[in-house]
Scaffold this active site. Sequence first.
Site, PDB file in Angstrom:
ATOM      1  CG  ASP A 233      25.658   0.283 -20.530  1.00 55.48           C
ATOM      2  OD1 ASP A 233      25.834   0.350 -19.326  1.00 55.48           O
ATOM      3  OD2 ASP A 233      25.160  -0.997 -20.371  1.00 55.48           O
TER       4      ASP A 233
ATOM      5  CB  THR B 290      -9.648  15.643   9.174  1.00 53.45           C
ATOM      6  OG1 THR B 290     -10.621  15.088  10.783  1.00 53.45           O
ATOM      7  CG2 THR B 290      -9.108  17.323  10.189  1.00 53.45           C
TER       8      THR B 290
ATOM      9  CG  HIS C 272     -12.457   4.193   5.206  1.00 50.28           C
ATOM     10  ND1 HIS C 272     -11.832   5.558   4.162  1.00 50.28           N
ATOM     11  CD2 HIS C 272     -10.920   3.397   5.834  1.00 50.28           C
ATOM     12  CE1 HIS C 272     -10.583   4.992   4.084  1.00 50.28           C
ATOM     13  NE2 HIS C 272      -9.717   4.060   4.597  1.00 50.28           N
ATOM     14  N   GLY C 273     -12.751   7.805   6.986  1.00 52.35           N
ATOM     15  CA  GLY C 273     -13.049   8.850   6.368  1.00 52.35           C
ATOM     16  C   GLY C 273     -13.382   8.789   4.743  1.00 52.35           C
ATOM     17  CG  ASP C 274     -15.720  12.626   2.970  1.00 51.81           C
ATOM     18  OD1 ASP C 274     -14.356  12.530   3.161  1.00 51.81           O
ATOM     19  OD2 ASP C 274     -16.063  12.984   2.117  1.00 51.81           O
TER      20      ASP C 274
ATOM     21  CE1 TYR D 157     -10.386  -2.083   4.684  1.00 54.32           C
ATOM     22  CE2 TYR D 157     -11.520  -2.016   6.738  1.00 54.32           C
ATOM     23  CZ  TYR D 157     -10.902  -1.777   6.084  1.00 54.32           C
ATOM     24  OH  TYR D 157     -10.402  -0.026   6.200  1.00 54.32           O
TER      25      TYR D 157
ATOM     26  CE1 TYR E 139      -3.890   1.964   0.544  1.00 55.12           C
ATOM     27  CE2 TYR E 139      -3.330   2.446   2.442  1.00 55.12           C
ATOM     28  CZ  TYR E 139      -4.269   2.487   1.770  1.00 55.12           C
ATOM     29  OH  TYR E 139      -4.774   3.745   1.386  1.00 55.12           O
TER      30      TYR E 139
HETATM   31  C1  SPV Z   1      21.483  -2.775 -16.787  1.00 50.03           C
HETATM   32  O1  SPV Z   1      20.901  -2.326 -16.913  1.00 50.03           O
HETATM   33  O2  SPV Z   1      22.344  -1.634 -16.986  1.00 50.03           O
HETATM   34  C2  SPV Z   1      22.674  -3.823 -16.939  1.00 50.03           C
HETATM   35  C3  SPV Z   1      21.866  -5.052 -16.655  1.00 50.03           C
HETATM   36  O3  SPV Z   1      23.607  -3.946 -16.044  1.00 50.03           O
HETATM   37  S1  SPV Z   1      21.917  -5.752 -18.264  1.00 50.03           S
HETATM   38  O4  SPV Z   1      21.230  -4.263 -19.534  1.00 50.03           O
HETATM   39  O5  SPV Z   1      21.157  -6.518 -19.084  1.00 50.03           O
HETATM   40  O6  SPV Z   1      22.911  -5.818 -18.717  1.00 50.03           O
HETATM   41 MG    MG Z   2      24.391  -1.872 -16.464  1.00 50.97          MG
END
Ligand code: SPV
Ligand code: MG
Length: 437
Positions: free
Chosen positions: A210, A128, A95-97, A81, A49
């Site tokens: 990357d 409230t 309960h609050g509305d 519930y 929640y």
């Molecule tokens: C990333 O999200 O950069 C990871 C996971 O290292 S993967 O891309 O699967 O290598």
């Molecule tokens: Mg990565």
Amino acid sequence: MIGDNDMKTVYTCFCTDVIHEGHLNIIENAHKYGKVVIGALSDEALIRYNRFPTISLEERISLYKSLDGVDDVIVQDTIMYDKVIEQLKPDYVVHGDNWKDGIESAIRDNVIKNLSTYGGELIEIPYTYNESVKKVDSRLKEKLAMPEYRRKRLKQLIKMCPIVKTIEAHSGLTGLIAEKTVVENDGKLDQFDAMWVSSLCDSTAKGKPDIELVDMSSRLRTIDDIMEVTTKPIILDGDTGGLTEHFVYNVRTLERMGVSAIIIEDKKGLKKNSLFGNDVVQTQDSIEAFSEKIAAGKRAQLTDDFMIIARIESLILEQGMEDALTRAFAFVKAGADGIMIHSRKKDPSEILEFCDKFREQDKDTPIVVVPSSYNVITEDELAAHGVNIVIYANQLTRSAFPAMKQTAEDILRYHRAKEVDDRLLPIKDIITLIDEL
Ligand code: SPV
Ligand code: MG
């Protein structure tokens, strides 16, 4: 109390760590109808929640018991519930509305349905919402965002949840999606538990490859943007962790910021994304050198909350199951707080084999997986094989990119934006998307 009301049972469920005048008003009103029973929502249900507890269930029970007008406190262990109403058969639920719209309306419908089976009544009282209630609410939220609360939350979640569901975030906006997306599914509310600051998505958002080109200062800036608008715990994709001499400083910084974990992979030299596998040159680090990096990181950290998780690339680089397992046990011995095992196969069987074999010898060390390629596997199946954390590492970025590209192409195609408007977030929604303080 009026007439024979002292014979009646009035039930209300609380999911708070702090009592404000709104709660006192509910109790005062409930008391007019009979004996007041408060339900303390269990930790597990609170998490789903997004009211992550900052005090224990026992402390919440004592807190509610100490309030004037409360006759009894019981535990409600699901957000819906059904069970509590069946057992208690209250004459009234109060309960609050403020639950008629949004995801909470599903809970309201559930209460009405259950009460109708025996003629129980729902009493909704005006919620409230004044300056002091607002202040308590935002203090509670702020408390969860503080580094000392956020940092330890991942370890708490691993203990509390069958599997910790983690989604990628690389900006304030994707952080908000991770923080706020809730769905009602099979009579339960569901949402993500944690965020993964992916090197792939953080780099891609900056239009960079990357390859550890986006440096730590920039990664920290991304984390800070996410932290500004969220409370959920953060797992950083730390790539190779860099030089051990640098890694130890980064561990300290991340820990101080309130990041919960860093995952570092056992590769060296120019890191390429794992999903390339052996299509590009990637070199695995030696067990000795990588173990030393983990151990140095563990020596550097100051709290017990922060986790250094070792990511094993043996299956990605086709070095075999034995190599993956040998490394896993060695890295745990060196101090790793968890093991991430990665695969780029479509079939999850090598991941499951690893998990089963690892669990034969190590029942406790958390296992992390990233089912980007073997996406057929469900969370329940992973949990059944001993997985503790599942990371959806790049799906937000991969869904946004084609949508943006299509929109750009269509605006060029039609020389106006009318044709794309149907699939856009309405202007009124985008300007109210971000909460005002
Ligand atoms: C990333 O999200 O950069 C990871 C996971 O290292 S993967 O891309 O699967 O290598
Ligand atoms: Mg990565």
